[in-house]
Design a protein around this motif. Structure first.
Motif, PDB file in Angstrom:
ATOM      1  N   GLY A  69       0.806  -1.223   0.000  1.00 15.50           N
ATOM      2  CA  GLY A  69       0.000   0.000   0.000  1.00 15.50           C
ATOM      3  C   GLY A  69       0.835   1.267   0.000  1.00 15.50           C
ATOM      4  O   GLY A  69       2.047   1.233   0.164  1.00 15.50           O
ATOM      5  N   CYS A  70       0.137   2.372  -0.186  1.00 18.12           N
ATOM      6  CA  CYS A  70       0.783   3.681  -0.326  1.00 18.12           C
ATOM      7  C   CYS A  70       1.517   4.065   0.959  1.00 18.12           C
ATOM      8  O   CYS A  70       0.952   4.004   2.050  1.00 18.12           O
ATOM      9  CB  CYS A  70      -0.295   4.710  -0.651  1.00 18.12           C
ATOM     10  SG  CYS A  70       0.293   6.394  -0.612  1.00 18.12           S
ATOM     11  N   CYS A  71       2.774   4.465   0.820  1.00 16.81           N
ATOM     12  CA  CYS A  71       3.577   4.667   2.024  1.00 16.81           C
ATOM     13  C   CYS A  71       3.339   6.003   2.724  1.00 16.81           C
ATOM     14  O   CYS A  71       4.005   6.306   3.699  1.00 16.81           O
ATOM     15  CB  CYS A  71       5.056   4.427   1.749  1.00 16.81           C
ATOM     16  SG  CYS A  71       5.708   5.504   0.500  1.00 16.81           S
ATOM     17  N   CYS A  72       2.364   6.802   2.253  1.00 15.24           N
ATOM     18  CA  CYS A  72       1.999   7.985   3.048  1.00 15.24           C
ATOM     19  C   CYS A  72       0.844   7.644   3.979  1.00 15.24           C
ATOM     20  O   CYS A  72       0.600   8.348   4.939  1.00 15.24           O
ATOM     21  CB  CYS A  72       1.656   9.176   2.150  1.00 15.24           C
ATOM     22  SG  CYS A  72      -0.054   9.315   1.611  1.00 15.24           S
ATOM     23  N   CYS A  73       0.129   6.556   3.684  1.00 17.38           N
ATOM     24  CA  CYS A  73      -1.033   6.221   4.519  1.00 17.38           C
ATOM     25  C   CYS A  73      -0.986   4.760   4.968  1.00 17.38           C
ATOM     26  O   CYS A  73      -0.231   4.430   5.877  1.00 17.38           O
ATOM     27  CB  CYS A  73      -2.336   6.585   3.832  1.00 17.38           C
ATOM     28  SG  CYS A  73      -2.392   6.207   2.062  1.00 17.38           S
ATOM     29  N   GLU A  74      -1.729   3.851   4.299  1.00 12.85           N
ATOM     30  CA  GLU A  74      -1.805   2.486   4.834  1.00 12.85           C
ATOM     31  C   GLU A  74      -0.470   1.751   4.798  1.00 12.85           C
ATOM     32  O   GLU A  74      -0.243   0.849   5.585  1.00 12.85           O
ATOM     33  CB  GLU A  74      -2.926   1.671   4.171  1.00 12.85           C
ATOM     34  CG  GLU A  74      -2.624   1.135   2.779  1.00 12.85           C
ATOM     35  CD  GLU A  74      -3.110   2.054   1.666  1.00 12.85           C
ATOM     36  OE1 GLU A  74      -3.287   3.267   1.919  1.00 12.85           O
ATOM     37  OE2 GLU A  74      -3.296   1.553   0.538  1.00 12.85           O
ATOM     38  N   GLY A 107       2.005   7.325  -7.268  1.00 15.20           N
ATOM     39  CA  GLY A 107       1.487   8.597  -7.750  1.00 15.20           C
ATOM     40  C   GLY A 107       0.507   9.271  -6.806  1.00 15.20           C
ATOM     41  O   GLY A 107       0.326  10.484  -6.850  1.00 15.20           O
ATOM     42  N   LEU A 108      -0.117   8.479  -5.939  1.00 10.62           N
ATOM     43  CA  LEU A 108      -1.165   9.050  -5.098  1.00 10.62           C
ATOM     44  C   LEU A 108      -0.692   9.410  -3.695  1.00 10.62           C
ATOM     45  O   LEU A 108      -1.487   9.696  -2.813  1.00 10.62           O
ATOM     46  CB  LEU A 108      -2.355   8.085  -5.024  1.00 10.62           C
ATOM     47  CG  LEU A 108      -3.029   7.832  -6.375  1.00 10.62           C
ATOM     48  CD1 LEU A 108      -4.153   6.823  -6.247  1.00 10.62           C
ATOM     49  CD2 LEU A 108      -3.573   9.136  -6.968  1.00 10.62           C
ATOM     50  N   ALA A 109       0.617   9.389  -3.484  1.00  9.39           N
ATOM     51  CA  ALA A 109       1.130   9.687  -2.146  1.00  9.39           C
ATOM     52  C   ALA A 109       1.231  11.197  -1.920  1.00  9.39           C
ATOM     53  O   ALA A 109       1.479  11.958  -2.843  1.00  9.39           O
ATOM     54  CB  ALA A 109       2.498   9.053  -1.969  1.00  9.39           C
ATOM     55  N   ASP A 110       1.041  11.606  -0.671  1.00  5.28           N
ATOM     56  CA  ASP A 110       1.244  12.995  -0.268  1.00  5.28           C
ATOM     57  C   ASP A 110       2.625  13.057   0.410  1.00  5.28           C
ATOM     58  O   ASP A 110       2.788  12.580   1.528  1.00  5.28           O
ATOM     59  CB  ASP A 110       0.130  13.398   0.709  1.00  5.28           C
ATOM     60  CG  ASP A 110       0.264  14.838   1.164  1.00  5.28           C
ATOM     61  OD1 ASP A 110       1.306  15.466   0.883  1.00  5.28           O
ATOM     62  OD2 ASP A 110      -0.675  15.338   1.809  1.00  5.28           O
TER      63      ASP A 110
HETATM   64 ZN   LIG Z   1      -1.008   7.462   0.807  1.00  4.92          ZN
END
Ligand SMILES: [Zn+2]
Length: 314
Positions: A69-74, A107-110
């Motif tokens: 999963g995305c490493c800025c969130c989950e 691409g969807l990470a903040d």
């Molecule tokens: Zn994220």
């Protein structure tokens, strides 16, 4: 003694982001190929986005895939674990040279969230320093992305380096507009043009030709720079207390604080990224022009800022 942030013993990390199709992998592979990052440990979030070919593996010292999963969130816990492991294996090795880290995000990470997670981790905050946040932007798609996703604006505002990719396939007008639009949202980032991963500086005249800005953005949402002249000698201690309080109060509204100020120890270069103030560096050469503190952010009131700082320093 130069208080040099570059050599403070922390591991340097670069975060690279950009939407799928923005040319992120091409840019990254080229940078690794020419050795721009030296021997670097590459962490890739979302393996499927990246064709991991020989070139890539060859030029990266080591490669870690972060598939959860995305490493800025989950996927944040997985990133923190990996970074802790890298710090630990450095401690257990005989290598004197610090490893360098490069994280390719999905691409969807903040990126601001990733920086915050690292800084707030009790171990990593002391061990890892995020040097640059690079965003690869596809000039031709920026227009549509801006209108459809708030995330794009957050990504642009978190970047210290903005790379406009695929400039060879776009008209000069589209590239100019993309550059001016990026400057509008983040006047303090370094702007670079990239053609198949080869970079050149963006010497584009600043003018008013920009892409349409999302209608839900108010004019106060666009960052501006406020410059406060500080020609008298000031105490860094006093200024840093004011800056900390100011950044805390305006946490999410400030993109950058930078400037040169005079102190009894010499001219100091001051920089912050988001709400973190870097230790000031003493200018090694004689800086003859005037001293000023420049604050770049949203919703800034020039007069109030001046008054508050003057009151505090006097
Ligand atoms: Zn994220």
């Amino acid at each position: 003694v130069v208080n040099d942030e570059e050599h403070d013993g922390r591991i340097e990390m670069t975060i690279v982001g950009g939407f799928l199709g923005a040319g992120k992998s091409t840019w990254l592979q080229h940078q690794l190929h020419v050795g721009h990052f030296g021997k670097v440990h590459v962490l890739v979030n979302e393996a499927a986005e990246v064709p991991v070919d020989h070139l890539f593996l060859e030029k990266a010292e080591t490669l870690t895939i972060l598939p959860d999963g995305c490493c800025c969130c989950e996927g944040a816990p997985q990133l923190i674990r990996s970074l802790r492991n890298i710090c630990e294996s450095h401690d257990n090795s005989t290598a004197l040279e610090l490893p360098r880290l490069l994280l390719e995000t999905s691409g969807l990470a903040d990126p601001a969230k990733i920086v915050e997670n690292i800084q707030n981790d009790p171990l990593l905050g002391r061990r890892v320093r995020v040097k640059d946040t690079i965003l690869i932007v596809d000039a031709g798609n920026l227009k549509h992305q801006l209108l459809s996703m708030d995330l794009v604006v957050r990504q642009i505002q978190s970047a210290t380096i903005l790379v406009i990719s695929k400039v060879d396939t776009e008209s000069a007008d589209v590239v100019d507009r993309a550059a001016n639009t990026l400057r509008l949202f983040n006047p303090s980032a370094t702007l670079v043009l990239s053609d198949h991963g080869t970079e050149r500086p963006a010497d584009i005249a600043v003018d008013s030709s920009v892409f349409e800005v999302p209608s839900n953005l108010l004019p106060s949402d666009l960052p501006r720079a406020v410059s406060i002249e500080l020609n008298e000698s000031i105490s860094w201690g006093a200024l840093s207390v004011w800056l900390s309080a100011f950044l805390f109060a305006h946490r999410d509204k400030i993109l950058r604080v930078k400037g040169v100020v005079s102190s009894p120890a010499g001219k100091l270069v001051i920089q912050s990224v988001r709400h973190k103030i870097n230790a000031p560096q003493i200018l090694p050469y004689n800086h003859s022009s005037g001293c000023a503190l420049v604050i770049i952010g949203q919703d800034l009131d020039d007069a109030k800022l001046q008054e508050s700082l003057r009151y505090w320093l006097n």
